[in-house]
Write a protein that holds these residues in place. Sequence first.
Motif, short mmCIF file in Angstrom:
data_model
loop_
_atom_site.label_atom_id
_atom_site.label_comp_id
_atom_site.label_asym_id
_atom_site.label_seq_id
_atom_site.Cartn_x
_atom_site.Cartn_y
_atom_site.Cartn_z
N LEU A 420 -26.71 -97.22 -69.91
CA LEU A 420 -25.50 -97.24 -69.10
C LEU A 420 -24.52 -96.22 -69.64
N ASN A 421 -24.23 -95.21 -68.86
CA ASN A 421 -23.43 -94.07 -69.32
C ASN A 421 -22.03 -94.09 -68.73
N ALA A 422 -21.07 -93.61 -69.51
CA ALA A 422 -19.71 -93.38 -69.02
C ALA A 422 -19.20 -92.11 -69.68
N ASP A 423 -18.95 -91.10 -68.89
CA ASP A 423 -18.50 -89.81 -69.41
C ASP A 423 -17.03 -89.64 -69.07
N CYS A 424 -16.72 -88.99 -67.97
CA CYS A 424 -15.33 -88.90 -67.49
C CYS A 424 -15.04 -90.21 -66.75
N VAL A 425 -14.84 -91.27 -67.49
CA VAL A 425 -14.81 -92.59 -66.86
C VAL A 425 -13.55 -92.80 -66.03
N VAL A 426 -12.48 -92.06 -66.32
CA VAL A 426 -11.27 -92.14 -65.50
C VAL A 426 -10.72 -90.74 -65.28
N GLY A 427 -10.73 -90.30 -64.01
CA GLY A 427 -10.11 -89.04 -63.64
C GLY A 427 -9.18 -89.20 -62.46
N GLY A 428 -9.04 -90.46 -61.99
CA GLY A 428 -8.22 -90.73 -60.83
C GLY A 428 -8.64 -92.05 -60.20
N PRO A 429 -8.17 -92.33 -58.98
CA PRO A 429 -8.51 -93.59 -58.31
C PRO A 429 -9.88 -93.53 -57.64
N GLY A 430 -10.41 -94.72 -57.31
CA GLY A 430 -11.65 -94.80 -56.56
C GLY A 430 -12.87 -94.93 -57.44
N PHE A 431 -13.62 -96.03 -57.25
CA PHE A 431 -14.80 -96.29 -58.07
C PHE A 431 -15.98 -95.45 -57.59
N ASN A 432 -16.68 -94.84 -58.53
CA ASN A 432 -17.87 -94.05 -58.23
C ASN A 432 -18.98 -94.46 -59.18
N VAL A 433 -20.19 -94.50 -58.67
CA VAL A 433 -21.32 -94.84 -59.53
C VAL A 433 -22.56 -94.10 -59.05
N ARG A 434 -23.34 -93.67 -60.00
CA ARG A 434 -24.68 -93.14 -59.74
C ARG A 434 -25.65 -93.96 -60.57
N HIS A 489 -36.66 -87.94 -69.33
CA HIS A 489 -37.68 -87.73 -70.35
C HIS A 489 -38.46 -89.00 -70.68
N VAL A 490 -37.81 -90.16 -70.53
CA VAL A 490 -38.45 -91.41 -70.95
C VAL A 490 -38.62 -92.40 -69.80
N GLY A 491 -37.89 -92.22 -68.71
CA GLY A 491 -38.04 -93.10 -67.55
C GLY A 491 -37.31 -94.41 -67.66
N ILE A 492 -36.19 -94.44 -68.39
CA ILE A 492 -35.41 -95.66 -68.58
C ILE A 492 -34.43 -95.82 -67.42
N PRO A 493 -34.32 -97.01 -66.82
CA PRO A 493 -33.31 -97.23 -65.78
C PRO A 493 -31.93 -96.85 -66.31
N ALA A 494 -31.12 -96.23 -65.46
CA ALA A 494 -29.85 -95.69 -65.95
C ALA A 494 -28.77 -95.76 -64.88
N ALA A 495 -27.52 -95.74 -65.34
CA ALA A 495 -26.37 -95.69 -64.45
C ALA A 495 -25.27 -94.88 -65.11
N ASP A 496 -24.38 -94.33 -64.28
CA ASP A 496 -23.23 -93.57 -64.75
C ASP A 496 -22.03 -93.98 -63.91
N ILE A 497 -21.00 -94.56 -64.54
CA ILE A 497 -19.88 -95.11 -63.79
C ILE A 497 -18.60 -94.33 -64.06
N ALA A 498 -17.68 -94.36 -63.08
CA ALA A 498 -16.41 -93.64 -63.25
C ALA A 498 -15.41 -94.09 -62.19
N PHE A 499 -14.14 -93.86 -62.47
CA PHE A 499 -13.09 -93.89 -61.47
C PHE A 499 -12.65 -92.45 -61.26
N GLY A 500 -12.50 -92.05 -60.00
CA GLY A 500 -12.30 -90.64 -59.70
C GLY A 500 -13.67 -90.00 -59.63
N GLY A 501 -13.74 -88.70 -59.84
CA GLY A 501 -15.07 -88.12 -59.89
C GLY A 501 -15.24 -86.83 -59.13
N ASP A 502 -14.19 -86.30 -58.49
CA ASP A 502 -14.35 -85.00 -57.87
C ASP A 502 -13.26 -84.06 -58.36
#
Length: 587
Positions: A420-434, A489-502
């Motif tokens: 479960l990844n979080a990079d730029c987890v907050v850049g503004g409003p609005g929930f985004n997830v991949r 590379h390993v095939g592990i289930p993954a997610a990346d969450i953030a608020f904002g995102g563009d």
Amino acid sequence: MKTSTTTTTTILAIATSYLFLLITPTQKSTYHSLFISDSLSDNASIYNHLKTLTRRPHVAGSKANAEAASYVVSVFTSSYIPSHIVSYEVSLTYPLSRSLVLITNPSTTFTLHQETYEGDPYADVADEVVPTFHAYAKSGTVAAPVCYVNYGRVEDYLTLKDKNGVNVSGTVVLARHGKIYRGDIVKNAYEEGAVGVVIYSDRKDYGGEEKWFPDEKWLPPSGVQVGTVYGGLGDPTTPGWASSSSGDGECERLNKDEVEKGGDVPLIPSLPVSAADGEKIMRSIGGPVAEDDWQGSKDAPIYRLGPGPGILNLSYKGQDVIATIQNVIGVIEGAEEPDRFVILGNHRDAWTFGAVDPNSGTAALLEVAQRLGKLQKKGWRPRRTILLCNWDAEEYGLIGSTEWVEENREILASKAVAYLNADCVVGGPGFNVRATPQLDELIKRATQEVKDPDNSSQSIYESWTSSGSSPLFGRLGGGGSDYASFLQHVGIPAADIAFGGDVAGYPVYHSLYDDFVWMEKFGDPMFQRHVAAASVWGLVALWLADEEFLPFDYLSYAKELQILYNTKYLNHSLAWRIWRMRFQIKT
């Protein structure tokens, strides 16, 4: 006598019930509810974490970034989470010299400098910011007429050739950021025969036409988007194996020629420049007028394609260094399945101050750690092991996470539950997830449990779905952040969450102005988006770590595959029908 017996029996029953309550373990669901409660969340703590992490620029390989690693360790330790640092010796690049001269009448020598702003509290350490450059750019000097290539996409070059008869071979191309990865901009230019690349941040995309930071959120005219142009994952000199020293000394590495032959590093020099410098160069270009959708903001000059008459003299010299990077790993050992791992990850290194990218995510990671520490004090222990990972050198090419995956590939392939990844987890409003599809329903559940930080009358899920019938999940293609090596590379289930995102929400990306002031004024003034992000992130991790049966939903995965299959079949079928009609083939 009968009354006395009844009373005694009642007292014993009450006492037994009370004793049962005392010795019965708290249900895991109670801990999960507590994790997202107001009593455990702390926006003031997040505020302090982010302010501490962003007080100095901290590019990978720097002393400041090592100090930031020590800070992460200290927070983990104070939260009763054993932690350790895993170091790697990796190939990084830094700029030694850069110059860009526009040869016209008169000529212009660009300063390639980002200006501090009035009242900038970080002006005293601004000289610690790495000079504007592209990591892993080819060293060299070129001088050639300049061509404008829009975003530098393959289709842009087709437009230049087919509609306008413009050939960029032998030129320095001017491209604007956006639409595609900057490394692909350079690669596409090389494949079209260009000898150099200049990439700028157009005001049309990054704002700042009338007001900009610190008055508004937009990128100032001198702002420059720094970044890597490397196309691979991990240390380019150790592809497929970890950059860790063995007992015999240095690890095996590719030499520079071998790295270049691998195709992941650029073969022509490039530089990033500001909107102001980009427009100055644009004014030197003649030739056909560019398409309407290639034009800039309303008061920008008319964009033409060239080549020339302006000539750009571009010079760049980089230094390759074997530098020490440090991943911080915190471990909460599982009680029943200690050899199964739920992994949360965020990177720490930044091109400048990194208030959004990446330390909004680091602050959220530390918030998750502190809440989990409080749960441990109340008696909670996960069924499976939780790993809290703070990566280094992500900005150069996901290096810290990839080296760790390469070193631990076998155990991760067999024992990792999810990443479960979080990079730029907050850049503004609005929930985004991949995410990979088997995590879709779990993420929906979590967003139904957590309040929307911008509208406390409803959940994140309700806000997220308000514009349609269901949430729009992005998928994890490409190498945008540290999930890449785990998934690809390993095939592990993954997610990346953030608020904002563009870009529209976070236009100061990778620039000098990604600082704490920007976050406090525009990204998350009350730091409640950070709190909400930590709640969703941690709650998904808790469910994956605690539920007896892993809560994956492979029905979502099957539906996604069916949609992809149908789309591919439809496209093939349509293409076949068009081909038959075009060539009048009968079947």
